[in-house]
Design a protein around this motif. Structure first.
Motif, PDB file in Angstrom:
ATOM      1  N   GLY A  85      14.398  -1.263   3.459  1.00 27.86           N
ATOM      2  CA  GLY A  85      13.535  -1.740   4.535  1.00 27.86           C
ATOM      3  C   GLY A  85      13.817  -3.194   4.896  1.00 27.86           C
ATOM      4  N   SER A  86      13.295  -3.623   6.023  1.00 22.68           N
ATOM      5  CA  SER A  86      13.618  -4.960   6.522  1.00 22.68           C
ATOM      6  C   SER A  86      13.005  -6.064   5.657  1.00 22.68           C
ATOM      7  N   VAL A  87      11.798  -5.821   5.148  1.00 26.38           N
ATOM      8  CA  VAL A  87      11.163  -6.825   4.288  1.00 26.38           C
ATOM      9  C   VAL A  87      11.936  -6.924   2.968  1.00 26.38           C
ATOM     10  N   ALA A  88      12.244  -5.776   2.382  1.00 22.97           N
ATOM     11  CA  ALA A  88      13.009  -5.757   1.126  1.00 22.97           C
ATOM     12  C   ALA A  88      14.361  -6.442   1.325  1.00 22.97           C
ATOM     13  N   SER A  89      15.024  -6.106   2.416  1.00 24.77           N
ATOM     14  CA  SER A  89      16.341  -6.664   2.702  1.00 24.77           C
ATOM     15  C   SER A  89      16.297  -8.187   2.826  1.00 24.77           C
TER      16      SER A  89
ATOM     17  N   GLY B  35       0.794  -1.228   0.000  1.00 20.27           N
ATOM     18  CA  GLY B  35       0.000   0.000   0.000  1.00 20.27           C
ATOM     19  C   GLY B  35       0.826   1.278   0.000  1.00 20.27           C
ATOM     20  N   SER B  36       2.147   1.158   0.134  1.00 17.46           N
ATOM     21  CA  SER B  36       3.009   2.345   0.134  1.00 17.46           C
ATOM     22  C   SER B  36       3.154   2.898  -1.290  1.00 17.46           C
ATOM     23  N   ASP B  37       3.566   4.161  -1.377  1.00 11.04           N
ATOM     24  CA  ASP B  37       3.774   4.773  -2.700  1.00 11.04           C
ATOM     25  C   ASP B  37       4.829   4.010  -3.489  1.00 11.04           C
ATOM     26  N   LEU B  38       5.881   3.567  -2.781  1.00 10.81           N
ATOM     27  CA  LEU B  38       6.944   2.841  -3.492  1.00 10.81           C
ATOM     28  C   LEU B  38       6.471   1.487  -4.001  1.00 10.81           C
ATOM     29  N   SER B  39       5.568   0.846  -3.279  1.00 10.79           N
ATOM     30  CA  SER B  39       5.065  -0.435  -3.792  1.00 10.79           C
ATOM     31  C   SER B  39       4.144  -0.197  -4.992  1.00 10.79           C
ATOM     32  N   LYS B  40       3.468   0.948  -5.021  1.00  7.70           N
ATOM     33  CA  LYS B  40       2.676   1.303  -6.214  1.00  7.70           C
ATOM     34  C   LYS B  40       3.599   1.534  -7.402  1.00  7.70           C
TER      35      LYS B  40
ATOM     36  N   GLY C 215       8.857   0.792   2.497  1.00 10.40           N
ATOM     37  CA  GLY C 215       7.421   0.558   2.487  1.00 10.40           C
ATOM     38  C   GLY C 215       6.680   1.489   3.405  1.00 10.40           C
ATOM     39  N   ARG C 216       5.723   0.955   4.096  1.00 11.83           N
ATOM     40  CA  ARG C 216       4.827   1.786   4.912  1.00 11.83           C
ATOM     41  C   ARG C 216       5.490   2.302   6.183  1.00 11.83           C
ATOM     42  N   THR C 217       6.424   1.535   6.712  1.00 11.46           N
ATOM     43  CA  THR C 217       7.109   1.997   7.919  1.00 11.46           C
ATOM     44  C   THR C 217       7.918   3.241   7.563  1.00 11.46           C
TER      45      THR C 217
HETATM   46  N1  LIG Z   1       3.208  -6.876   4.162  1.00  7.41           N
HETATM   47  C1  LIG Z   1       3.717  -6.790   2.929  1.00  7.41           C
HETATM   48  N2  LIG Z   1       3.130  -7.456   1.895  1.00  7.41           N
HETATM   49  C2  LIG Z   1       3.653  -7.365   0.650  1.00  7.41           C
HETATM   50  N3  LIG Z   1       4.745  -6.625   0.331  1.00  7.41           N
HETATM   51  C3  LIG Z   1       5.346  -5.952   1.313  1.00  7.41           C
HETATM   52  C4  LIG Z   1       4.896  -5.997   2.662  1.00  7.41           C
HETATM   53  N4  LIG Z   1       5.705  -5.218   3.410  1.00  7.41           N
HETATM   54  C5  LIG Z   1       6.624  -4.719   2.580  1.00  7.41           C
HETATM   55  N5  LIG Z   1       6.430  -5.139   1.307  1.00  7.41           N
HETATM   56  C6  LIG Z   1       7.235  -4.808   0.125  1.00  7.41           C
HETATM   57  O1  LIG Z   1       8.533  -4.485   0.553  1.00  7.41           O
HETATM   58  C7  LIG Z   1       8.879  -3.142   0.169  1.00  7.41           C
HETATM   59  C8  LIG Z   1       9.777  -2.571   1.228  1.00  7.41           C
HETATM   60  O2  LIG Z   1       9.067  -2.491   2.451  1.00  7.41           O
HETATM   61  P1  LIG Z   1       9.776  -2.693   3.867  1.00  7.41           P
HETATM   62  O3  LIG Z   1      11.020  -3.477   3.694  1.00  7.41           O
HETATM   63  O4  LIG Z   1       8.720  -3.210   4.796  1.00  7.41           O
HETATM   64  O5  LIG Z   1      10.199  -1.216   4.269  1.00  7.41           O
HETATM   65  P2  LIG Z   1       9.701  -0.321   5.512  1.00  7.41           P
HETATM   66  O6  LIG Z   1      10.513  -0.775   6.662  1.00  7.41           O
HETATM   67  O7  LIG Z   1       9.989   1.088   5.066  1.00  7.41           O
HETATM   68  O8  LIG Z   1       8.231  -0.574   5.699  1.00  7.41           O
HETATM   69  C9  LIG Z   1       7.535  -2.455  -0.047  1.00  7.41           C
HETATM   70  O9  LIG Z   1       7.635  -1.352  -0.953  1.00  7.41           O
HETATM   71  C10 LIG Z   1       6.701  -3.587  -0.633  1.00  7.41           C
HETATM   72  O10 LIG Z   1       7.014  -3.760  -2.019  1.00  7.41           O
END
Ligand SMILES: Nc1ncnc2c1ncn2[C@@H]1O[C@H](COP(=O)(O)OP(=O)(O)O)[C@@H](O)[C@H]1O
Ligand SMILES: [Mg+2]
Length: 148
Positions: A130-134, A15-20, A120-122
């Motif tokens: 971000g941690s998920v991307a990493s 839902g973040s701008d970057l994921s869009k 992302g949203r954080t």
């Molecule tokens: N819950 C999720 N479901 C699907 N994709 C996600 C989710 N969280 C993060 N992402 C993907 O990972 C990218 C980086 O987000 P993330 O690593 O969580 O950074 P932040 O710590 O800024 O939130 C997002 O732009 C999105 O593409």
């Protein structure tokens, strides 16, 4: 030169701008490569104090979050449809690990590319990745494109 192809592109949506923006990249790449897009949004929840003693409240919360996530995915679908790109999507609910679910989904879909945002949203601006991307970049079984 290898003859690697992109045929199954997974895009991760939070839902973040970057994921869009990642979705925009995924759609235009899929169009160019005649690839299919599988979009995934993972809803993470935990039994926190706020929900203690009330399973009903937690379930309602999860359902609401999943509905919101579905809307994000639906808007990617619209974009894919407009570009004649084959599309499927899934909302995944988990108590544990978001990157793990993304990686598992990508494996299921025999994905040859995962597209996601650097953040992302954080969205701590100071954090470059971000941690998920990493975690996805580190552990995925296929190439990962991180969009900034
Ligand atoms: N819950 C999720 N479901 C699907 N994709 C996600 C989710 N969280 C993060 N992402 C993907 O990972 C990218 C980086 O987000 P993330 O690593 O969580 O950074 P932040 O710590 O800024 O939130 C997002 O732009 C999105 O593409
Ligand atoms: Mg995040």
């Amino acid at each position: 030169m290898t003859n690697e192809k992109f045929t199954n592109i997974v895009v991760a949506i939070d839902g973040s701008d970057l994921s869009k923006k990642a979705a925009d990249y995924a759609v235009s790449l899929a169009k160019e490569k005649n690839a299919k897009i599988s979009a995934v949004a993972v809803v993470k929840f935990h039994q926190t104090d706020a929900f203690r003693g009330s399973t009903a409240t937690l379930e309602k919360f999860i359902r609401k979050q999943a509905e919101i996530a579905q809307k994000w995915l639906d808007s990617v679908r619209t974009e894919a449809d407009e570009n004649n790109v084959r599309f499927e999507s899934k909302v995944i609910k988990t108590r544990t690990n978001v990157p793990e679910e993304i990686i598992k989904y990508a494996k299921d879909k025999r994905s040859d590319l995962i597209v996601m945002g650097t953040r992302g949203r954080t969205g701590f601006k100071k954090v470059l990745l971000g941690s998920v991307a990493s975690a996805v970049v580190t552990h995925a079984g296929c190439p990962v494109m991180v969009i900034r």
